[in-house]
Design an enzyme around this catalytic site. Structure first.
Site, PDB file in Angstrom:
ATOM      1  N   GLU A 272      29.781   6.102 -27.723  1.00  0.00           N
ATOM      2  CA  GLU A 272      28.440   5.807 -28.214  1.00  0.00           C
ATOM      3  C   GLU A 272      27.465   5.781 -27.048  1.00  0.00           C
ATOM      4  O   GLU A 272      27.826   5.443 -25.927  1.00  0.00           O
ATOM      5  CB  GLU A 272      28.400   4.458 -28.944  1.00  0.00           C
ATOM      6  CG  GLU A 272      29.250   4.392 -30.210  1.00  0.00           C
ATOM      7  CD  GLU A 272      28.661   5.173 -31.370  1.00  0.00           C
ATOM      8  OE1 GLU A 272      27.534   5.687 -31.236  1.00  0.00           O
ATOM      9  OE2 GLU A 272      29.337   5.278 -32.408  1.00  0.00           O
ATOM     10  N   CYS A 273      26.195   6.114 -27.335  1.00  0.00           N
ATOM     11  CA  CYS A 273      25.199   6.213 -26.275  1.00  0.00           C
ATOM     12  C   CYS A 273      24.549   4.881 -25.942  1.00  0.00           C
ATOM     13  O   CYS A 273      23.857   4.773 -24.950  1.00  0.00           O
ATOM     14  CB  CYS A 273      24.112   7.205 -26.673  1.00  0.00           C
ATOM     15  SG  CYS A 273      23.148   6.677 -28.101  1.00  0.00           S
ATOM     16  N   GLY A 274      24.738   3.880 -26.769  1.00  0.00           N
ATOM     17  CA  GLY A 274      24.121   2.600 -26.494  1.00  0.00           C
ATOM     18  C   GLY A 274      23.343   2.041 -27.657  1.00  0.00           C
ATOM     19  O   GLY A 274      23.264   0.831 -27.840  1.00  0.00           O
TER      20      GLY A 274
END
Length: 300
Positions: A272-274
């Site tokens: 996940e990117c955040g």
């Protein structure tokens, strides 16, 4: 008592100055940064009930219900296949409605999307009558300006910082400026990784946002078939082996038999990117970074 515990309360009144917007049993909006939001309370019992009822519904029915149930509702999208299916379904719902109230979009322009993604955004604008709110990293408009501030290949030199600047902070700014209470997302269980157990409705308690995953039960083939059947515009990178498209520097085609999102951050321990991780992870990281910066200043 059970009925009381499973109650959902929606009020148009803002909280008082002394209300910090926290309820142990569930989710409350507003907080200090979103004080004008409608008040939404979902206890765990009510959330479980809603997810149980929505689990077997077609995505169109989920969309119709959520449009009625949730105020200040937006769609957050990077124009992946699932988001495009959601957009097309919402467009059809609006055409059938005697009182159209289109769901507006939130798009995070990291400044590092593929050109094919930017081209798709223009095709979406031409196809659908939808308002797109574009949020970029703060204080910059181009990759040149970004790299002047932070250097080249920040995603390699400090991945956490890159995620925060390019994605997390712009999204939280979007939530605050637009007074978002709930968002449609394009996440599905079949995408693998951390998404395998997500529900139709989730509560992001730290950001105080309701996240709705209307196509949570669909497979990649179902999504792709809908795109083809309804002639929905899509990213041409799909025809080149990509299944999930993010920034050009961290996205590659997916191999045979790999998870749908296996092409994102290939070779990294990251899925996940955040923006779908806990906010506290970044709060802790910012605190640590500030402390290290202070130590370096003291040492000099």
């Amino acid at each position: 008592m059970a009925a009381e515990n499973s109650r959902a309360e929606i009020s148009s009144q803002s909280s008082s100055a002394g209300d910090n917007g926290s309820v142990d049993s569930g989710f409350v909006s507003p907080n200090s940064s979103t004080g004008n939001l409608p008040r939404i309370i979902l206890t765990k019992a009510h959330l479980d009930h809603l997810n149980k009822q929505l689990e077997s519904l077609h995505p169109v029915e989920i969309l119709k219900f959520c449009k009625i149930f949730f105020p200040n509702l937006y769609q957050s999208t990077a124009f992946g296949l699932t988001g495009l299916v959601t957009l097309d379904m919402l467009s059809k719902i609006e055409k059938e409605s005697p009182n159209p109230q289109p769901i507006e979009l939130i798009f995070l322009d990291t400044l590092y999307h593929f050109q094919e993604t930017y081209d798709l955004v223009e095709r979406v604008k031409a196809r659908y009558n939808v308002n797109i709110h574009i949020f970029k990293p703060a204080d910059v408009n181009t990759t040149e300006e970004f790299e002047k501030l932070y250097g080249e290949k920040l995603w390699e030199t400090s991945g956490e910082l890159y995620d925060w600047i390019a994605k997390v902070e712009p999204l939280e700014r979007a939530y605050s400026e637009l007074k978002v209470a709930a968002v449609f997302t394009g996440r599905r269980r079949s995408q693998g990784g951390q998404r395998g157990q997500i529900g139709v409705i989730e509560l992001d308690e730290e950001r105080q946002i309701v996240k709705i995953n209307p196509l949570v039960n669909w497979t990649f083939d179902q999504v792709k078939n809908y795109i083809k059947e309804h002639d929905v515009p899509y990213n041409v990178l799909l025809d080149r082996g990509y299944k999930s498209v993010g920034d050009w520097h961290s996205t590659v085609p997916v191999g045979e038999g790999e998870d749908e999102r296996a092409g994102r951050w290939k070779g990294q321990n990251k899925t996940e990117c955040g923006i779908h991780n806990k906010q506290s992870r970044y709060a802790k990281w910012l605190e640590q970074t500030a402390r290290q910066r202070g130590q370096r200043v003291s040492a000099s």
